[in-house]
Design a protein around this motif. Structure first.
Motif, mmCIF file in Angstrom:
data_model
loop_
_atom_site.group_PDB
_atom_site.id
_atom_site.type_symbol
_atom_site.label_atom_id
_atom_site.label_comp_id
_atom_site.label_asym_id
_atom_site.label_seq_id
_atom_site.Cartn_x
_atom_site.Cartn_y
_atom_site.Cartn_z
ATOM 1 N N ALA B 136 0.819 -1.084 -0.066
ATOM 2 C CA ALA B 136 0.039 -0.257 0.264
ATOM 3 C C ALA B 136 0.884 1.262 -0.006
ATOM 4 O O ALA B 136 1.181 1.654 1.059
ATOM 5 C CB ALA B 136 -0.982 -0.041 1.257
ATOM 6 N N TRP B 176 -6.505 6.042 4.627
ATOM 7 C CA TRP B 176 -6.323 4.791 5.555
ATOM 8 C C TRP B 176 -5.113 3.876 4.918
ATOM 9 O O TRP B 176 -4.729 3.228 5.883
ATOM 10 C CB TRP B 176 -7.572 4.265 5.929
ATOM 11 C CG TRP B 176 -8.329 3.560 4.618
ATOM 12 C CD1 TRP B 176 -9.107 4.524 3.960
ATOM 13 C CD2 TRP B 176 -8.298 2.630 4.232
ATOM 14 N NE1 TRP B 176 -9.687 3.569 2.790
ATOM 15 C CE2 TRP B 176 -8.904 2.460 3.090
ATOM 16 C CE3 TRP B 176 -7.348 1.307 4.198
ATOM 17 C CZ2 TRP B 176 -8.961 1.376 2.105
ATOM 18 C CZ3 TRP B 176 -7.487 0.201 3.248
ATOM 19 C CH2 TRP B 176 -8.270 0.299 2.446
ATOM 20 N N TRP B 177 -5.177 3.847 3.899
ATOM 21 C CA TRP B 177 -4.234 2.653 3.406
ATOM 22 C C TRP B 177 -2.911 2.819 3.393
ATOM 23 O O TRP B 177 -1.993 2.036 3.231
ATOM 24 C CB TRP B 177 -4.616 2.087 1.814
ATOM 25 C CG TRP B 177 -4.673 3.121 0.887
ATOM 26 C CD1 TRP B 177 -3.385 3.375 0.233
ATOM 27 C CD2 TRP B 177 -5.586 4.134 0.283
ATOM 28 N NE1 TRP B 177 -3.728 4.268 -0.676
ATOM 29 C CE2 TRP B 177 -4.956 4.723 -0.678
ATOM 30 C CE3 TRP B 177 -6.996 4.048 0.605
ATOM 31 C CZ2 TRP B 177 -5.710 5.491 -1.312
ATOM 32 C CZ3 TRP B 177 -7.658 5.152 -0.312
ATOM 33 C CH2 TRP B 177 -7.104 5.778 -1.000
ATOM 34 N N ARG B 179 -1.782 4.503 6.259
ATOM 35 C CA ARG B 179 -1.108 4.626 7.636
ATOM 36 C C ARG B 179 -0.437 3.187 7.958
ATOM 37 O O ARG B 179 -0.855 2.106 7.531
ATOM 38 C CB ARG B 179 -2.576 4.655 8.675
ATOM 39 C CG ARG B 179 -3.341 5.799 8.516
ATOM 40 C CD ARG B 179 -4.224 5.966 9.640
ATOM 41 N NE ARG B 179 -5.383 4.900 9.628
ATOM 42 C CZ ARG B 179 -6.617 5.250 9.291
ATOM 43 N NH1 ARG B 179 -6.962 6.414 8.781
ATOM 44 N NH2 ARG B 179 -7.420 4.070 9.234
ATOM 45 N N ALA B 180 0.680 3.567 8.751
ATOM 46 C CA ALA B 180 1.505 2.245 9.355
ATOM 47 C C ALA B 180 0.752 1.452 9.803
ATOM 48 O O ALA B 180 -0.299 1.674 10.589
ATOM 49 C CB ALA B 180 2.445 2.811 10.031
ATOM 50 N N ALA B 181 1.150 0.047 10.043
ATOM 51 C CA ALA B 181 0.612 -1.285 10.711
ATOM 52 C C ALA B 181 0.953 -0.829 12.260
ATOM 53 O O ALA B 181 1.861 -0.147 12.480
ATOM 54 C CB ALA B 181 1.394 -2.410 10.424
ATOM 55 N N CYS B 182 0.206 -1.229 12.939
ATOM 56 C CA CYS B 182 0.175 -0.957 14.313
ATOM 57 C C CYS B 182 1.382 -1.825 15.056
ATOM 58 O O CYS B 182 1.717 -2.918 14.543
ATOM 59 C CB CYS B 182 -1.056 -1.121 15.084
ATOM 60 S SG CYS B 182 -1.790 -2.962 15.094
ATOM 61 N N SER B 184 2.169 -2.451 18.116
ATOM 62 C CA SER B 184 1.638 -3.305 19.726
ATOM 63 C C SER B 184 0.261 -3.462 19.478
ATOM 64 O O SER B 184 -0.510 -2.964 18.464
ATOM 65 C CB SER B 184 2.153 -2.434 20.818
ATOM 66 O OG SER B 184 1.603 -1.032 20.534
ATOM 67 N N ARG B 185 -0.444 -3.758 20.464
ATOM 68 C CA ARG B 185 -1.768 -4.055 21.110
ATOM 69 C C ARG B 185 -2.566 -2.650 20.762
ATOM 70 O O ARG B 185 -2.091 -1.597 21.160
ATOM 71 C CB ARG B 185 -2.061 -4.765 22.263
ATOM 72 C CG ARG B 185 -1.808 -6.161 22.490
ATOM 73 C CD ARG B 185 -2.097 -6.533 23.830
ATOM 74 N NE ARG B 185 -3.543 -6.568 23.780
ATOM 75 C CZ ARG B 185 -4.392 -6.298 25.127
ATOM 76 N NH1 ARG B 185 -3.566 -6.142 26.228
ATOM 77 N NH2 ARG B 185 -5.372 -6.297 24.874
ATOM 78 N N PRO B 186 -3.612 -2.746 20.064
ATOM 79 C CA PRO B 186 -4.694 -1.721 19.755
ATOM 80 C C PRO B 186 -5.170 -1.221 21.273
ATOM 81 O O PRO B 186 -5.513 -0.086 21.267
ATOM 82 C CB PRO B 186 -5.611 -2.073 18.774
ATOM 83 C CG PRO B 186 -5.838 -3.556 18.915
ATOM 84 C CD PRO B 186 -4.664 -3.964 19.434
ATOM 85 N N HIS B 187 -5.274 -1.940 22.107
ATOM 86 C CA HIS B 187 -5.847 -1.509 23.388
ATOM 87 C C HIS B 187 -5.068 -1.623 24.431
ATOM 88 O O HIS B 187 -4.355 -2.914 24.337
ATOM 89 C CB HIS B 187 -7.133 -2.171 23.771
ATOM 90 C CG HIS B 187 -8.350 -2.133 22.580
ATOM 91 N ND1 HIS B 187 -9.136 -1.064 22.946
ATOM 92 C CD2 HIS B 187 -8.646 -2.785 21.602
ATOM 93 C CE1 HIS B 187 -9.967 -1.156 21.892
ATOM 94 N NE2 HIS B 187 -9.733 -2.262 21.180
#
Lengths: 565, 188
Positions: B136, B176-177, B179-182, B184-187
């Motif tokens: 992407a 959105w495509w 944006r970097a991959a996360c 760590s955990r999203p929460h």
């Protein structure tokens, strides 16, 4: 003996290639190959599972919505979540509208010209075409005036020599058998269908925020805010806009598409004897009607060896029969290794070798259920639902078979549906069933909201450690499943087993061919230079191979070849 | 297509391509840049159409003018921006119908024309791609070209009598495509 290769070659690869050995006027052996790597899932690794659906709906430009839905369902399954009733109904309405749009486009704009010879239209008697139309249904769009208008524009196009959309048909082929009046009627409906597929798409847009690529989904429900006192949210206006649109699409399906499919089937009854192929069928239940997704308006299950009496139900997404039954075999796919793996353990490591008749020859993996190749799609859906005595499916199937038998002047039964024509007819039966369910799910949504329930979303909570889930959807082309592994709240594996993977599957480790390959056996071929019969059988599955790329080629080089060796 | 059931805007600007396949995503990216930096008249609709195949018909139906933005294969260097007219598209050879993806731009235009509802003017702003590999994001040379492509679309809209106005201090869109991959955990 001749070997036919039908291979649309674009600079960007990613298309279905069919190879067939023809002898004695029929296909003796066939191979289905996809020339594009489908490793697109790898882009998701390490990402937030809550946004996976945004990416997955870009897997395929045509079936965007279905990949979005399967993705949120997979993550919700991994979390063991329930979602609000409104979210189920809104998703269901989107799925139904998308399916109606897709089935209409398949019948009229993608496959009708395999059966309808437009070059005979100038010879048609418009008044007779009109009376044929009026004998099939009460649809108001079959007037003589309408037939004359369409005949004039088609004749103008043919005279101009610039055939446009009609440039690539096999006109005058001996397997084209409709009288000019029926061809005219079909093209008139081809043009009218443009309006109704657009209206079905508007339903998706109103609920999904826009099309293509809906924006209203979330892991945990939908993002539609419901407030009848607000102009900016989902309100009474929007609700009744949906009703008006469905009020136009539903009659088109029932009074035009369904009778037309029955008529084409009745005029080509010999195609009920051709193209059965793999008679193992898989379909998953869909249109959930409770927050936990345990009750469904369309049933799922399996049939093996065409034996409807032995149908086995798949009760829900939690059913171990489905969760454990699916594997993907890479023996003949351009991937490393041999043998089969469950999607949660699935790897996608490419190993391209060139096309080897007895070795690796496709980028498609070979999915198997209980070790067997399975056919998926509307025919699977209709046969399983019929065998499970699903009331709406019985009603529309029996009506279709009666109409086809009357036109063909010979009995056509459920057993004839194991065929190329059975797949076309089953798609129309399923569309008719869904058209009734569209109205039902609109009523369910309206009743629930007016009763005071406006909940649409529950926030997901990701646990520590690893979890697995599967989300499935009975998409227009058949069973779609997304398999996810989430570790510490992040995607660690993602495998999409798409309908065309089942149907276009290559051979497996036991050399058992997939549904396309098997269905092409014994197909008659009148003229190897014009393999219309191969197209009819392949199109009956509604293939969707190139879930990926689109680039215009402006170098004027030939972008497709049909080769006979 | 907007969410309301109404007559389509007479002018459609349609970005084509898959945002997950490198430079193939340049069409949708140009749409996002137009949306972020320009205020458009109500007669213009911006559409990120992805890779719609024959479903493109839905978005062409009833328009007067259609401007496509897409990655193209043509003589020249990656990042070159080329403008084509409707005749260039219609001259492309037809190909066998294999899957729903095969009928592309020219076939969709032919179908709406036969129904008598086709656009009277068609323009393609094409960008020669460098890479169509999985991923992407655009290559630097094509990324730079998208600004010129935006300029071409703006100029074309002016000539159609639908001049866009630049937004003050417009932000650069980060869809959105991209944006970097996360990590760590999203929460937490």
């Amino acid at each position: 003996m001749a070997r036919i290769t039908v291979d649309p070659i674009t600079r960007i690869e990613g298309h279905l290639r069919i190879d067939a050995v023809v002898d004695g006027g029929e296909v003796q052996k066939a191979w289905a190959s996809c020339s594009m790597w489908r490793g697109i899932e790898t882009i998701l690794l390490g990402r937030d599972p809550r946004e996976a659906w945004l990416f997955t709906q870009r897997f395929c430009g045509v079936c965007t919505t279905v990949h979005a839905i399967a993705s949120v369902r997979a993550v919700e399954d991994a979390l063991g979540m329930q979602i609000p009733l409104n979210a189920q109904y809104i998703r269901n309405l989107i799925l139904i509208a998308h399916a109606l749009h897709d089935h209409i486009v398949h019948f009229y704009h993608l496959s009708a010209l395999d059966w309808v010879d437009v070059t005979t239209i100038p010879k048609a008697d418009a008044a007779k075409a009109s009376s044929v139309g009026e004998s099939l249904s009460e649809w108001p769009g079959n007037s003589r005036h309408e037939m004359e208008r369409v005949q004039k524009s088609v004749a103008g196009l043919l005279e101009s020599g610039q055939l446009g959309i009609f440039a690539n048909g096999y006109w005058g082929h001996p397997a084209m058998k409709l009288i000019p009046e029926v061809n005219l009627l079909a093209v008139a409906h081809y043009l009218q269908a443009l309006d109704f597929q657009r209206k079905a798409n508007q339903v998706v847009g109103i609920l999904g925020g826009k099309t293509p690529h809906i924006q209203n989904l979330a892991v945990g429900g939908v993002m539609n805010a419901i407030n009848f006192n607000s102009l900016a949210t989902f309100n009474m206006d929007r609700l009744y806009m949906l009703k008006d649109l469905l009020g136009e699409v539903v009659p088109f399906v029932q009074q035009v598409y369904f009778p037309d499919a029955c008529a084409i089937a009745g005029f080509y009854p010999e195609w009920f004897e051709i193209g059965a192929g793999v008679k193992n069928y898989l379909t998953v239940p869909d249109l959930p009607t409770d927050p936990a997704s345990t009750a469904f308006d369309i049933p799922g299950g399996t049939i093996f060896d065409g034996n409807l009496a032995d149908v086995r139900r798949i009760s829900s997404g939690r059913d171990e029969y489905f969760r454990k039954g699916v594997v993907e075999d890479v023996t003949h796919g351009w991937y490393q290794g041999r043998g089969a793996q469950h999607p949660w353990q699935g790897e996608t490591v490419p190993n391209y070798t060139d096309f080897q008749d007895d070795g690796k020859y496709s980028w498609v993996k070979a999915p198997r259920f209980e070790g067997k190749p399975m056919q998926v799609g509307p025919l699977s859906n209709v046969l399983v639902a019929y065998a499970l005595e699903h009331e709406l499916t019985r009603k529309w199937t029996d009506l279709a078979l009666a109409r086809v038998s009357a036109i063909a002047q010979r009995p056509i039964t459920v057993n004839h549906l194991h065929s190329t024509m059975g797949r076309y007819l089953a798609r129309a039966i399923r569309a008719a069933v869904l058209s009734e369910l569209a109205v039902r799910h609109w009523e369910l949504l309206a009743t629930n909201i007016t009763g005071g329930d406006v909940e649409t979303f529950r926030a997901p909570d990701f646990p520590k450690g690893a979890i697995e889930g599967v989300g499935f959807h009975e998409a227009p082309r058949g069973t779609l499943s997304h398999w996810v592994v989430i570790k510490e709240g992040v995607l660690a594996n993602y495998q999409a087993v798409v309908p065309t993977t089942w149907n276009a599957s290559p051979r497996d480790q036991n050399d058992v061919p997939g549904p396309y390959e098997a269905a092409l056996l014994k197909n008659p071929i009148a003229d190897p230079e014009k393999p219309l019969e191969i197209l009819r059988t392949v199109h009956s599955f509604d293939p969707c191979m190139a879930c990926a790329c689109h680039t215009l080629d402006l170098q004027g080089t030939p972008i497709a070849t049909v080769k006979v060796l | 297509m907007t969410s309301r059931a109404q007559a389509p805007a007479p002018i459609a600007v349609i970005g084509l391509g898959n945002v997950l396949l490198g430079d193939d995503g340049c069409g949708p990216f140009v749409i996002e840049q137009l949306r972020a930096a320009w205020q458009l008249p109500a007669t213009v609709e911006l559409i990120d159409a992805g890779t719609p195949g024959l479903d493109l018909v839905t978005y062409l139906d009833g328009r007067e003018v259609v401007i496509f933005i897409d990655a193209v294969v043509a003589a020249g260097s990656p990042g070159d921006v080329r403008i084509y007219g409707g005749d260039d598209l219609r001259g492309l050879p037809a190909k066998p119908r294999g899957s729903p993806h095969d009928p592309a731009v020219q076939e969709a235009l032919d179908i709406v024309a036969l129904a008598g509802r086709g656009p009277r003017q068609v323009l393609l702003v094409g960008i020669i791609a460098e890479t169509l590999a999985l991923g992407a994001g655009l290559s630097p040379v094509v990324y730079a070209a998208t600004e010129r492509a935006v300029g071409c679309v703006v100029e074309a809209l002016r000539q159609c009598g639908a001049p866009p106005l630049p937004r003050q201090a417009a932000p650069l869109a980060v869809p959105w495509w991209l944006r970097a991959a996360c990590a760590s955990r999203p929460h937490g």
